[in-house]
Structure formats: structure tokens, C-alpha cells
Write an enzyme that holds these catalytic residues in place. Sequence first.
Site, PDB file in Angstrom:
ATOM      1  N   ASP A 138      40.935  48.160  41.740  1.00 47.64           N
ATOM      2  CA  ASP A 138      42.107  47.387  42.095  1.00 47.64           C
ATOM      3  C   ASP A 138      43.043  47.685  40.930  1.00 47.64           C
ATOM      4  OD1 ASP A 138      43.899  45.806  43.399  1.00 47.64           O
ATOM      5  OD2 ASP A 138      42.333  43.918  42.451  1.00 47.64           O
ATOM      6  N   SER A 139      43.850  48.609  41.804  1.00 47.95           N
ATOM      7  CA  SER A 139      44.685  48.475  40.998  1.00 47.95           C
ATOM      8  C   SER A 139      46.151  47.976  40.936  1.00 47.95           C
ATOM      9  CB  SER A 139      45.831  50.240  41.327  1.00 47.95           C
ATOM     10  OG  SER A 139      46.078  50.001  42.244  1.00 47.95           O
TER      11      SER A 139
END
Length: 430
Positions: free
Chosen positions: A214-215
Site C-alpha cells: 500500500d503506497s
Amino acid sequence: MRICLTNELGDFKTVEVSATIELENLAPLIQAELGVPPAAQQLFFNGNLLGNPKSTLASHRIGQDDIILVRARRPPPGAAQASAVAGAPAGLSRAELARQQILADPEILRRLTTQNPALSGALSNPQQFERLFNEMERQRALLEQQQEQAMRDLENADVFDVEAQRRIAEEIRKANVAQNMETAMEYHPESFGRVVMLYINCEVNGHPVKAFVDSGAQATIMSPDCAEKCHVMHLLDERFAGIARGVGTAKILGRIHSTQIKVGKLFLPCSLTVMEGKGVDLLFGLDMLKRHQACIDLEHNVLRINNEEVRFLAEHELPEFAKLEASGDAPSDETRGGPSASGAAPAPAAASGAASAPGAPQPAAAPPTSGPSPSAAAAPPPSAVPQAAAPRHAESAIRGLMDLGVSREQAIAALDACGGNADLAASMLF
């Protein structure tokens, strides 16, 4: 010229006709191609009902490759139960006839299983199927009656009445919304599907873990259960305990300053924030991705780190919670054990707000002292806070249907009839 005929099931038929053909002469061709009897046909072009059977295609400005939507008139509520279907065996209701047709056609069965799991699940129970089918028919007929009455009221309204003009503008807006949705379903139906989140296989201290990439999350997070299984909980620094605040809150137990994570063939040093109640074992946050200059390559479906490529997991390989989330059946916050963002994946939503976890402690976390954080001691864990019962359906789905011009009760009833599938509920209502 060539025109396209389509129905509410998405079937398309291309026919060659003259621009001067009258609608009543087009009706037998429609019956042959789509199976809708002439007496039951309702033709729509650009959202407008083509009502005059003597009018021609040219008079409605229907040209080459234009699309005509064919809808079958529904009988009034209760009519399906009162009489048998014409041409069907005596005593066979429309619901039973539809059930038998679905069971006899694998393609329709496959489509129904995808679009309306509740209705497809009732195929083995004729009574339950008939109840759901009749409820869908009743909702559709009721909505059509309301729309027709509203249009008649607007036609008879004073053209200088400001309120009437406002309602006309609103009806035009709703028609444009419905047409926009039909266009989207025709040209890019994939936008109505659910996106599978990005997970990879990795190892922490020799223990296999499915990590969520999850950036949008600031910190790399691990659940307490996963930390225990990976035998790194003894390295937890409780001086970094606190409360993560974002969309909801969650209790931060502390921080593991350094451990190794095996990704592919690489052993990567990593700092972990141990957080309660996020429903995910390990979350790769932006700190980890930037530190190792990772590249999320969606074209090749891999996470690339130092020329090492690790493929993202397919849907059937996801953790059980992620599979439920992808199918829209994710458990509520109460059963999961923590808060989440409405309509979003729970782990990244809270992680994105965990500003107190990485780096130097923030106000939400205690300063590095020998004792535990006062704020952490004073604040109860999220699971201890009483929460209201979750609604049957997502508020965003209900609000989306209401924006199309139905009441809240009708929107909820349609979602009930369609097993919570908002796209199918919208197609049923319109």
C-alpha cells in the site's frame, strides 16, 4: 442503414433497415431478434421513449449505427401471480418460467451468479426464488409508475412555475445520469468490477506472510498476532506506543526498530509498527517502498526491487479476509476487531493516518521514556468503544441509488432484492 438493438440484459443485435421504416413495422424484426412481443415492446433512443408507432426512424433522427434500447412492459404488481404466462403450461408463473429458463441456459446462469448471487442461490428453492423475483418485479413496476406519473405532472405544469422548471431540470439530470451509466456499462463494463488489492508472498524470520502493498500508507505495519507468529514480539519497543488517528483510530503497541524481511531472493532490513485491529498481518507502507526504491509495475503485475521481481498474488491466493473484501462480503468492524474507512480497505485507511508510528514520535505517541505512553494508557482500545450496529448496505451504495431519483426505502429494497449488488439494483430500477 445499420442500427443496433439491445435489451436490458445487454444482448446486442445488428440489423439492416431503411431510415423510413415505421416503428410498428420494426416490431416484428425486434421480436425475431430479441424475443420481445410487439405488444410488450417499449423503444428508447437517447433516453427518450419512442411512443408513436407510425413514426419513422428518420423522424427521431436515428442514423447509422445508433442504438435502440428495447424494454419489455411489465405487468402491474401482482399480475404475475394472478395469471399464467401466455404460451407456458397452465399454472406456471412468470417466476417459475424464468427459473426454468435460467437453469436451462448456462450462459444466463453464469451471468446471474455474477450479478445477483442472492437470486442465483435461490434457484434450487422455487418458493424463495419466486419471492425474490416477484419483489424485483414489484419494485421495477412501482418505480416505472412513479416515473410516468412524475412526467405527466411535469407536462401539465405551468411553464412559468419556477418549481416545475426546477423539477424538469432535475429529471433531465437524472436521465443524463442513467444514460451515462448505460454508456459506461456498454463501453467499459470493467469499471463496475471490484479491484483485487496488491499482495505479495514474503518471509519474516522464516515465517511465510502474505503482505499487503500500500503506497498510500505512511508506515509499514504488522499485527500483534503476526509478530507473535514470527517470533519478533520480544523486540517490541513500547516507548513508541500511542494512538494512530486517521479514518478511525487504532492502538499502536510499539515499534520493532529492525528486522529482516525476505522478498523474493532479497533480504531487506525493515522497521515495523505493531498496531492492533487492522485485519491484515503485514502491510508494506511507503517508508519501505521508498527506502528500497521499489516499483509497483501493474503492466507486468509485479513488485520490482533492485531488479528482483515478485509477482502480485491472484485473487484465489489472497488471505481469507482479503477474499471476502474483494467479493464485497467483508465482515463488519465489530467482527474484525477494529475501525475501518467506509467503502475502503481497512488496513491502508488507518495506516495512512498513523503519523505517530514512523520516525520520531509525534504528539499521538509518547516520547521515548522508560515507561509506557500516558496517552496510550488513557485511551481505550478501539474495540472497547461502543459502536452502532452497521447498516445492511453501504451508505455510499444507498446514496448512489437515491441520486438516480428513488427514495431511500426503494434503494434499500432494491439492494435487498439484488443481494447488495448496487450495479444490479440500479439496472433493475431503471
